[in-house]
Enzyme design. Structure first.
Site, PDB file in Angstrom:
ATOM      1  N   LYS A  53      33.431  28.008  30.848  1.00  0.00           N
ATOM      2  CA  LYS A  53      32.367  27.871  31.851  1.00  0.00           C
ATOM      3  C   LYS A  53      31.015  27.690  31.172  1.00  0.00           C
ATOM      4  O   LYS A  53      30.216  26.840  31.566  1.00  0.00           O
ATOM      5  CB  LYS A  53      32.357  29.100  32.779  1.00  0.00           C
ATOM      6  CG  LYS A  53      33.539  29.116  33.742  1.00  0.00           C
ATOM      7  CD  LYS A  53      33.699  30.446  34.479  1.00  0.00           C
ATOM      8  CE  LYS A  53      34.978  30.438  35.304  1.00  0.00           C
ATOM      9  NZ  LYS A  53      35.267  31.693  35.987  1.00  0.00           N
ATOM     10  N   GLN A  97      33.001  37.733  36.135  1.00  0.00           N
ATOM     11  CA  GLN A  97      34.395  37.330  35.937  1.00  0.00           C
ATOM     12  C   GLN A  97      35.348  38.426  36.412  1.00  0.00           C
ATOM     13  O   GLN A  97      35.168  39.600  36.090  1.00  0.00           O
ATOM     14  CB  GLN A  97      34.627  37.007  34.450  1.00  0.00           C
ATOM     15  CG  GLN A  97      35.989  36.426  34.138  1.00  0.00           C
ATOM     16  CD  GLN A  97      36.217  35.037  34.714  1.00  0.00           C
ATOM     17  OE1 GLN A  97      35.274  34.295  34.985  1.00  0.00           O
ATOM     18  NE2 GLN A  97      37.467  34.680  34.932  1.00  0.00           N
ATOM     19  N   ASP A 120      30.167  31.606  43.006  1.00  0.00           N
ATOM     20  CA  ASP A 120      31.622  31.749  43.120  1.00  0.00           C
ATOM     21  C   ASP A 120      32.072  31.665  44.580  1.00  0.00           C
ATOM     22  O   ASP A 120      33.240  31.419  44.861  1.00  0.00           O
ATOM     23  CB  ASP A 120      32.035  33.144  42.598  1.00  0.00           C
ATOM     24  CG  ASP A 120      32.789  33.085  41.276  1.00  0.00           C
ATOM     25  OD1 ASP A 120      33.356  32.026  40.964  1.00  0.00           O
ATOM     26  OD2 ASP A 120      32.789  34.110  40.570  1.00  0.00           O
TER      27      ASP A 120
HETATM   28  N1  GUN Z   1      38.937  35.017  37.627  1.00  0.00           N
HETATM   29  C1  GUN Z   1      39.812  33.995  37.775  1.00  0.00           C
HETATM   30  N2  GUN Z   1      39.224  32.969  38.411  1.00  0.00           N
HETATM   31  C2  GUN Z   1      37.962  33.341  38.674  1.00  0.00           C
HETATM   32  C3  GUN Z   1      36.863  32.702  39.299  1.00  0.00           C
HETATM   33  O1  GUN Z   1      36.930  31.564  39.765  1.00  0.00           O
HETATM   34  N3  GUN Z   1      35.713  33.423  39.361  1.00  0.00           N
HETATM   35  C4  GUN Z   1      35.618  34.672  38.871  1.00  0.00           C
HETATM   36  N4  GUN Z   1      34.443  35.302  38.992  1.00  0.00           N
HETATM   37  N5  GUN Z   1      36.616  35.299  38.289  1.00  0.00           N
HETATM   38  C5  GUN Z   1      37.778  34.632  38.190  1.00  0.00           C
END
Ligand code: GUN
Length: 282
Positions: A53, A97, A120
């Protein structure tokens, strides 16, 4: 006949080029879109995700900050960090996350993020906005799936879409997005009786379960669009989705591969949401 592949890498390149152009335009006005990624603990998969990311941000000209904390960080300390990021004018998007360590209430942390920075799309305000058709951030994975359908010019109105999986992150928001485009939507899950009888009626199938071979060729109507959100490993340790790709591609009209399908689109839509958060703030 073999299905047409919907290439998530190619579509991501196109969309990210647009993000980079819009980010440059914002920069010329003195605003660099900024994303804060918060990682607590040392979950190996999460470490790879956050690295990807942050790298994607850099590649598209977005500012990004990665905050890493030990697994024993207290919930109060994490909430204090979220509060500081909410008030940081250089940060337009905040991503904590998941999963978080067991002693931290993940929902409480998500609700502490300002909805204006919830790139998100996990905050209940974002979920409510999606449900009611109001402006707000859409969760990145189902949003990416919608972009893939749009990329093939697929008209959803009146079509039957079957979503397999009912998670808050993918299945439920996916169903709402398809509904918003006037599809008739069925949500299937572990309690569904005779999954194949439902999927065989579907014009569009989205598989988001997290289990291999949930969808096999005999469960697919010829010509259907199949979107595979799964991210699993096969017996040889190779990445694979929820769909039996080799079999289903012989029946479907379109199909997304794993890897190279929905995966890159999820990060792309995170960039899009972050950029839009910065644009909205102007
Ligand atoms: N863990 C797995 N996928 C995601 C996501 O898209 N966002 C976040 N914050 N955590 C994750």
């Amino acid at each position: 006949m073999s299905a047409v592949l919907i290439d998530g890498n190619a579509l991501s390149r196109e969309l990210r080029a647009d993000v980079a152009m819009r980010a440059a335009r914002l920069k010329a006005r003195g605003v660099t879109p900024g994303l804060a990624v918060v990682l607590v603990g040392d979950n190996p998969a999460s470490q790879v995700y956050v690295r990807n990311k942050v790298k994607a941000c850099e590649d598209s000209g977005l500012h990004s900050v990665l905050e890493k904390y030990d697994a024993d960080l207290s919930e109060a300390a994490l909430l204090a960090r979220v509060d500081a990021l909410n008030n940081d004018p250089a940060i337009h998007g905040i991503l904590v996350q998941l999963p978080l360590p067991a002693h931290i209430d993940a929902q409480k942390v998500i609700e502490a993020i300002s909805p204006a920075k919830d790139v998100d799309g996990f905050h209940i305000a974002s979920a409510g906005a999606l449900m009611t058709g109001m402006p707000g951030f859409w969760p990145c994975t189902p949003y990416g799936c919608m972009k893939m359908l749009e990329s093939i010019g697929y008209e959803l109105k009146g079509k039957h879409a079957v979503v397999i999986g009912r998670s808050n992150i993918v299945g439920k928001p996916m169903a709402l997005m398809l509904l918003q485009q006037n599809a008739t939507v069925t949500i299937c899950h572990s309690g569904t009786r005779d999954l194949g009888a439902l999927t065989r009626q579907a014009d569009v199938i989205v598989a988001a379960v997290g289990k291999r071979n949930v969808l096999t060729a005999d469960m697919v109507k010829p010509g259907a669009v199949v979107i595979d959100v799964g991210m699993n490993r096969n017996d040889e340790g190779k990445l694979c989705g929820d769909v039996d790709f080799a079999g289903v591609r012989e029946v479907a009209g379109w199909i997304t591969p794993v890897p190279g399908g929905v995966g890159p689109m999820t990060i792309t839509m995170l960039l899009v949401n972050t950029l839009e958060a910065a644009e909205r703030g102007l």
